[in-house]
Design a protein around this motif. Sequence first.
Motif, mmCIF file in Angstrom:
data_model
loop_
_atom_site.group_PDB
_atom_site.id
_atom_site.type_symbol
_atom_site.label_atom_id
_atom_site.label_comp_id
_atom_site.label_asym_id
_atom_site.label_seq_id
_atom_site.Cartn_x
_atom_site.Cartn_y
_atom_site.Cartn_z
ATOM 1 N N PRO A 21 0.818 -1.216 0.000
ATOM 2 C CA PRO A 21 0.000 0.000 0.000
ATOM 3 C C PRO A 21 0.849 1.263 0.000
ATOM 4 C CG PRO A 21 0.016 -0.996 2.180
ATOM 5 C CD PRO A 21 0.801 -1.912 1.301
ATOM 6 N N VAL A 22 0.451 2.222 -0.837
ATOM 7 C CA VAL A 22 1.175 3.485 -0.964
ATOM 8 C C VAL A 22 0.183 4.644 -0.924
ATOM 9 C CG1 VAL A 22 2.954 2.390 -2.395
ATOM 10 C CG2 VAL A 22 1.067 3.608 -3.493
ATOM 11 N N THR A 23 0.708 5.836 -0.683
ATOM 12 C CA THR A 23 -0.079 7.057 -0.804
ATOM 13 C C THR A 23 0.544 7.946 -1.870
ATOM 14 O OG1 THR A 23 1.172 8.119 0.978
ATOM 15 C CG2 THR A 23 -0.902 7.022 1.582
ATOM 16 N N ILE A 24 -0.287 8.801 -2.475
ATOM 17 C CA ILE A 24 0.148 9.719 -3.524
ATOM 18 C C ILE A 24 -0.192 11.144 -3.100
ATOM 19 C CG2 ILE A 24 -0.126 10.411 -5.949
ATOM 20 C CD1 ILE A 24 1.222 7.690 -5.667
ATOM 21 N N LYS A 25 0.733 12.037 -3.268
ATOM 22 C CA LYS A 25 0.547 13.448 -2.919
ATOM 23 C C LYS A 25 -0.440 14.114 -3.872
ATOM 24 C CE LYS A 25 3.619 17.471 -2.175
ATOM 25 N NZ LYS A 25 5.054 17.871 -2.259
ATOM 26 N N VAL B 82 -2.646 2.117 -4.366
ATOM 27 C CA VAL B 82 -2.838 3.458 -3.796
ATOM 28 C C VAL B 82 -4.046 3.445 -2.867
ATOM 29 C CG1 VAL B 82 -3.222 5.898 -4.276
ATOM 30 C CG2 VAL B 82 -1.838 4.526 -5.858
ATOM 31 N N ILE B 83 -3.807 3.750 -1.590
ATOM 32 C CA ILE B 83 -4.898 3.745 -0.612
ATOM 33 C C ILE B 83 -5.409 5.147 -0.291
ATOM 34 C CG2 ILE B 83 -4.147 1.576 0.433
ATOM 35 C CD1 ILE B 83 -3.023 3.278 2.771
ATOM 36 N N GLY B 84 -4.643 6.187 -0.652
ATOM 37 C CA GLY B 84 -5.088 7.534 -0.342
ATOM 38 C C GLY B 84 -4.173 8.582 -0.934
ATOM 39 N N ARG B 85 -4.658 9.827 -0.900
ATOM 40 C CA ARG B 85 -3.910 10.957 -1.431
ATOM 41 C C ARG B 85 -3.593 11.912 -0.278
ATOM 42 N NH1 ARG B 85 -3.488 11.619 -6.615
ATOM 43 N NH2 ARG B 85 -3.902 13.869 -6.745
#
Length: 476
Positions: A78-82, A121-124
């Motif tokens: 799981p990763v997040t993106i700006k 992608v789990i969230g921004r």
Amino acid sequence: MTDTEIWRLSATDLAARIKAGEISAEDSVSAAIQRMQTVNPALNAVVGDCSAEALEQARALDKTRRDGAPIGPLHGVPVTIKVNVDQKGHATTNGVTALKDLIAPGDAPIVANLQKAGAVVIGRTNTPEFSFRADTDNPLHGRTHNPWGKHISPGGSSGGAGAAVMAGIGALAHGNDIGGSLRFPAAANGAVTVKPGLGRVPAWNPSQTVERGMLAQSMSVQGLITRSAEDLHLSMPTMIASDPRDPFHVPLPWRGEPVDGPIKVAFTKNTFGYDLHPEVEAALDAARAALEDAGYHFEEVEPPDVFDCGRTGYRALMGEVWTLMKGDIDAYGSQTVRDIFEVYFQEFPPFLDTELVQMMAKRSHYARRWSLFLEDYPLVLTPFLPQPFFKPDRDTEGAPGVHEVLGCAVYSYAMNFIGLPSACVPARLANLPKGPQPISVQIVARRWREDIAVDAAAAIEARVGRMCEELWNRMA
């Protein structure tokens, strides 16, 4: 394993266990989402929830594995993106209210590369307005808080990313850096990062309608904030995969040729007249001791003039901002960010017109001097900031605030101006009167040698330990 155990795993451990079939991609993503739901309300690090599509993607990845198809190196991680980078179907707000409905028509190269490798992608994550503060707050999404406590800013502009990954929301956090926006949040939250060199990671937003200024193109880079150095070795080869939409990407492998003999490290505590805090000096000494014990050879020697390079570079960047961005800042920015930019222009008087072109040309002079120096010293250990990290909203307190936040950070933006890779790693946990906080150091490397900067960060981490473990004990 329970969800509580899974979210604590490094990206490296997580990927290995998923590959071995010990846990599923859905288990991995579900645990991260549960952690996000538990801690994010108090942090406001993630401002765009991608849970539903993340779980759908995780189930698809599990089916792919069951069907015997090859899996990527980040399968199920799981990763997040700006929020200043395009993710198809999501708003690229850049922290600006006027951009709240700017829906990305496609994925930026960084998002595409992560997803091709199997990341989910789990969230921004949050960013300040225009992604141009070393703190993270804006009228659209609100303030992000540091998981160590509200006495420390979470950093910026990738403050949401740094706070999220250290709090356990995803194993990897995407961020970017034009003057320190990967390293400031890493330092504030006790995370690890490497600012890649110029051209290393492909970049472009499908939603953009005009090209960025030349200094924005040459100083800004995409990267990751992680809880451990080994996760950078796992994930950065994915990040640097070529994408034809970035015509200036440099297609080199992550690992370069081995450096002969013990690596020579230039070591400096020079802070150019700014007070060097005892805790920062102690962190530098701890980092040096860890690297010496790991076999690195140190020499106390001054690198080429960081102060002149950094100040020239940031004044040039402010000249470009004045020319190309000031109209948008005045039209769409809050009064807070407009006031901050007015002080930026005082702290860093913009080069304009002919002088701006001359200073952009001088960039090669600084870069050449550093390239020659790095022939003898492949790594340079420096302070990142001369003082422990500042409090939230310090940059709203006029000239003294901006000077403490950004004016003294010459080791940071000098590396952006000349396009060199630089890692940031915590080397000490300080117990200060206002509360506990990590203290980080910077490791500058030869051009294209992000890998040896990360190796050095890993050696420091092996001595100091992962800062997230202490943080989680305090958050429990």
